[in-house]
Each structure stands twice: as C-alpha cells, then as structure tokens.
Design an enzyme around this catalytic site. Structure first.
Site, PDB file in Angstrom:
ATOM      1  N   GLY A 244      35.992   4.484  14.374  1.00 43.89           N
ATOM      2  CA  GLY A 244      35.973   4.397  15.836  1.00 43.89           C
ATOM      3  C   GLY A 244      35.260   5.585  16.437  1.00 43.89           C
ATOM      4  CB  ALA A 246      34.872  10.508  21.127  1.00 45.42           C
ATOM      5  NE  ARG A 247      40.432  12.568  23.669  1.00 44.38           N
ATOM      6  CZ  ARG A 247      41.341  13.372  23.171  1.00 44.38           C
ATOM      7  NH1 ARG A 247      42.128  12.929  22.195  1.00 44.38           N
ATOM      8  NH2 ARG A 247      41.478  14.607  23.597  1.00 44.38           N
ATOM      9  CB  THR A 269      40.024  16.999   6.973  1.00 40.46           C
ATOM     10  OG1 THR A 269      39.663  16.219   8.118  1.00 40.46           O
ATOM     11  CG2 THR A 269      40.588  16.091   5.898  1.00 40.46           C
ATOM     12  CG  HIS A 286      46.201  14.244  16.435  1.00 40.58           C
ATOM     13  ND1 HIS A 286      45.641  13.329  15.584  1.00 40.58           N
ATOM     14  CD2 HIS A 286      45.376  14.305  17.505  1.00 40.58           C
ATOM     15  CE1 HIS A 286      44.527  12.864  16.101  1.00 40.58           C
ATOM     16  NE2 HIS A 286      44.342  13.443  17.270  1.00 40.58           N
ATOM     17  NE  ARG A 289      48.739  10.193  17.774  1.00 45.50           N
ATOM     18  CZ  ARG A 289      47.550  10.555  18.234  1.00 45.50           C
ATOM     19  NH1 ARG A 289      47.429  10.991  19.467  1.00 45.50           N
ATOM     20  NH2 ARG A 289      46.489  10.499  17.444  1.00 45.50           N
ATOM     21  CD  GLU A 298      46.592  22.837   9.407  1.00 40.92           C
ATOM     22  OE1 GLU A 298      46.109  23.948   9.101  1.00 40.92           O
ATOM     23  OE2 GLU A 298      47.063  22.577  10.536  1.00 40.92           O
ATOM     24  CG  ASP A 316      42.919  11.799  11.908  1.00 42.32           C
ATOM     25  OD1 ASP A 316      41.683  11.802  12.044  1.00 42.32           O
ATOM     26  OD2 ASP A 316      43.705  11.540  12.826  1.00 42.32           O
TER      27      ASP A 316
END
Length: 415
Positions: A244, A246-247, A269, A286, A289, A298, A316
């Site tokens: 997808g 951005a946003r 990442t 992020h 939620r 990470e 992600d």
C-alpha cells in the site's frame, strides 16, 4: 432463529451419523432501522441479521431473543422440544416474552455444570465482561463453546483439547479468540463461527474476508451447522504480503490479520531516530494499537527469525529493510553500486526470499508500493524505487496471499 445444534438424542439429520449440529442467527442486528451507513445499506438477504440465539439439538436454547419462535418456524424448526433456556448476557432492551410451552429462562452460575435428561452437559464459563459463556458437550462427546457479545473467557480452565465449534464475537473481541488459541481451546480444525454481528461490521464481502483471515466464518440466519465437521473451516494463509501507499491503512490491515492469534512477534525494521520527534510519534502510535500480548523486536536481521520456529511474525516493513540493506552494500553511490553493490543486494534479497519460502512460521509482511507515483529526480531515488519493486515481486512470489490496500480498502491480488 439463532444457531441450532442437534445431537443423536434428537433429529439426526441427513447423514444419520448422530453428530451434534448447530443452527445460528444473530445483538441488535443489521440493518438498523433508519440508518444509512454502508454496512446497513448492503445488509440484504443472507447478510441481514437479527439478534443471536443458539438452539442445540432442539433441546437447549441459548439466549431467548425477540421473535425466536417465529424464526424457528421459518427455519423449519420447532421449540416444542426445548427442555432448558439459558441466558448468556443481560438484555438492555424491552423484556422478551417467553413463548408458550418454553421453560422460564435461567442462568448457570460461573463454573457450575448442568446436566440435561437429553444427555447434554452445560458448563458455565466466567467472562471478563458481564454475562456468561456456555461450554456444551453433546451425548456423543462433541463440544461447542458459546460466548455472548463483548465477552472473552476469564480464567478459563485448561480444556481437554480443542472445541469442535466456537461461536463468539470475533469482530468485537478478536482477543477472545487469541486467548482460546493460546489455551489450546481452538485448534486448526475448530469451526469458529462469528455471531453477534451488528452495526460495527464491515460491509458486504469484506466481513467474510476479514473473518477468513482470523480462521472464522459467518453464516446466514437460520443456518444449520454440524458440530464436528471441519470441511468449512477456512484455511488461514501462512505467508501474506500487504502492500500500500502512504497512510493507505496497510499496517492496520496487517495488524488486524493477526489480532486473533496469541504471542505475535512484531518485527519493527525502522529502528530509532534520536531527536526525531515526528518519527517517535509514529512509532508510538503503532505500538499503542497493538494487543498487549504481542512482543516487539527492532531489527532488520529477518532471516534468523524466519528460520526459527515460533509464534506468528508481523514484519513492518520491507521498505525500511531494503533501505538498511542498500546502506550496507553502498547502493547509494554509483561507483560502489557498479563495483559489487548491486550483486551484494541481489544476494541479500535472495537470502530473504529463500527464508520466506522455507519458513514454518505464520508471516505477515508490510511493504510500500511506490512505483505508481512521480519518477524520483535522482539516480539513487530511482534505484530505490526499482529495487523495492523487485523486492516486493520476489517476496510476493513466496506468499499464499497478497493484498493491496487503497484508501483503507484491501484488494486481494492473490489468495
């Protein structure tokens, strides 16, 4: 009427094998009178739903909703053989009249068990919200679990293996399904049926797509379900790529696909960027939620994680993994790119995709789709765009399902 389950003590159905069967229907339902939202506008025919009630083998009625007797008649069933009516949740609406011939509704205290003359046993399951869940065992041992809207088990005992069928508020409480999976109460062959489908569900076919990603399904009001039959249990894709812009909602889509599973490992990442408050705000949004049971690591070192056994991975995102990989091989410098950088990057991408092919874990990965916009003004920008396109294509080749998210809507490209 709501779901109906019939055991060998009652009507055996066409197969004659004496399996428990279930019949389902659905809190205020769809469409809501006077509402013009998208979900209500398309809630026609099989997608129109009433409040949920479950009739088990014609003998046990779980939840007495308005119009239950008429609904039963429309489905070709009778409530004449009902020996017990149990309520699972307090009803906020007007009092429901008890049809003539039905016993007065009751409720089993949490943790207690009720035995019916038909051979059914009903155990009350304590919840983390008002109401009571019911675990029902049929005369031949088939087991189903029924949870009221908004409820998840609280302190559920370790079950004796997975239930054959679970009927629950999958849309409103996906964490309840995650908890049941963690306890072993839901397994790969458990038929998970989403009930209590009301105004908050996504419209049309999107509901069924989301439920299938959680290993669940929805059925029309009045459907007869056979407990212990597994051919309708949806296969959950083991590897999924969510693309997808951005946003676009791609990260939300990826997270939604795993919220009904326990102990997810969220692989970020992007790392940290000291002093960049805007970036830290993104990371914080992020994190807030995600379900509290998820763990976060990470790292851009994805291959060892893919080779290890363990809980589902949510990566992600691949776009930032590529940035790190291009940094490592000097891809931004034309001379270094020509002098081995391109070859080194190809090797890293190949190692990653081979690990995805061989992994035994459930994986959901997120990546940006950047090839449809303005052509970057710099050679390094165009290089990144091209390499991300190649990475996305190579990763997608190893996935059972690929989605493209546009304006918050997930389009299925594969699977």
């Amino acid at each position: 009427m709501g779901s109906r389950a019939r055991s060998p003590a009652g009507d055996r159905g066409k197969s004659g094998r004496g399996r428990d069967t279930a019949r389902h229907r659905c809190p205020d339902g769809l469409p809501r009178p006077g509402c013009s939202c998208a979900a209500c506008a398309v809630a026609l025919g099989a997608d129109a739903r009433a409040a949920t009630a479950l009739l088990v083998d014609g003998a046990l009625l779980l939840d007495l909703t308005p119009g239950a007797a008429f609904a039963a008649a429309r489905a070709g069933r009778s409530l004449g053989g009902v020996a017990q009516v149990l309520l699972s949740h307090p009803h906020d609406g007007p009092p429901v009249e008890v049809p003539a011939g039905l016993p007065q509704p009751g409720r089993v205290p949490d943790g207690r068990e009720l035995a019916l003359l038909t051979g059914h046993r009903v155990r009350a399951v304590a919840l983390d919200a008002p109401g009571t869940g019911y675990a029902v065992t049929g005369p031949e041992g088939q087991r189903l679990l029924y949870l009221p809207p908004g409820g998840a088990p609280a302190g559920l005992e370790e079950p004796a293996g997975p239930y054959d069928m679970v009927l629950a508020d999958v849309v409103g409480r996906p964490d309840a399904l995650a908890k049941l999976r963690a306890l072993g109460a839901v397994g790969p062959t458990t038929d998970v049926v989403a009930v209590h489908l009301g105004h908050e569900v996504p419209p049309g076919a999107e509901l069924h797509r989301r439920l299938a990603a959680a290993g669940a399904r929805a059925v029309p009001d009045g459907s007869t379900l056979t407990v212990g039959v597994y051919e309708f249990v949806p296969d959950v894709p083991r590897r999924t790529l969510v693309l997808g812009g951005a946003r676009s909602g791609k990260s939300v889509e990826a997270e939604r696909r795993l919220e009904a599973f326990p102990d997810v490992l969220y692989v970020a990442t992007g790392g940290t960027r000291g002093g960049d408050t805007e970036w830290e705000a993104r990371v914080s949004a992020h994190r807030e939620r995600r379900p509290g049971s998820w763990r976060t690591v990470e790292t851009c070192d994805l291959v060892p994680l893919l080779k290890d056994d363990g809980p589902p991975l949510l990566v992600d995102c691949l776009s930032l993994w590529l940035t790190d990989a291009m940094d490592a091989v000097g891809a931004w410098d034309d001379a270094e790119w020509a002098d081995g950088g391109e070859r080194a990057l190809r090797g890293r991408v190949r190692e990653l995709t081979e690990a995805v092919r061989a992994t035994r874990r459930t994986v959901v990965a997120v990546s940006n789709e950047v090839g449809s916009g303005i052509v970057p003004a710099t050679a390094s920008g165009r290089r990144y765009r091209d390499e991300l396109g190649r990475l996305n294509a190579a990763f997608a080749d190893e996935c059972e399902q690929v989605l493209l998210v546009v304006a918050g809507q997930a389009l299925v490209l594969r699977g």
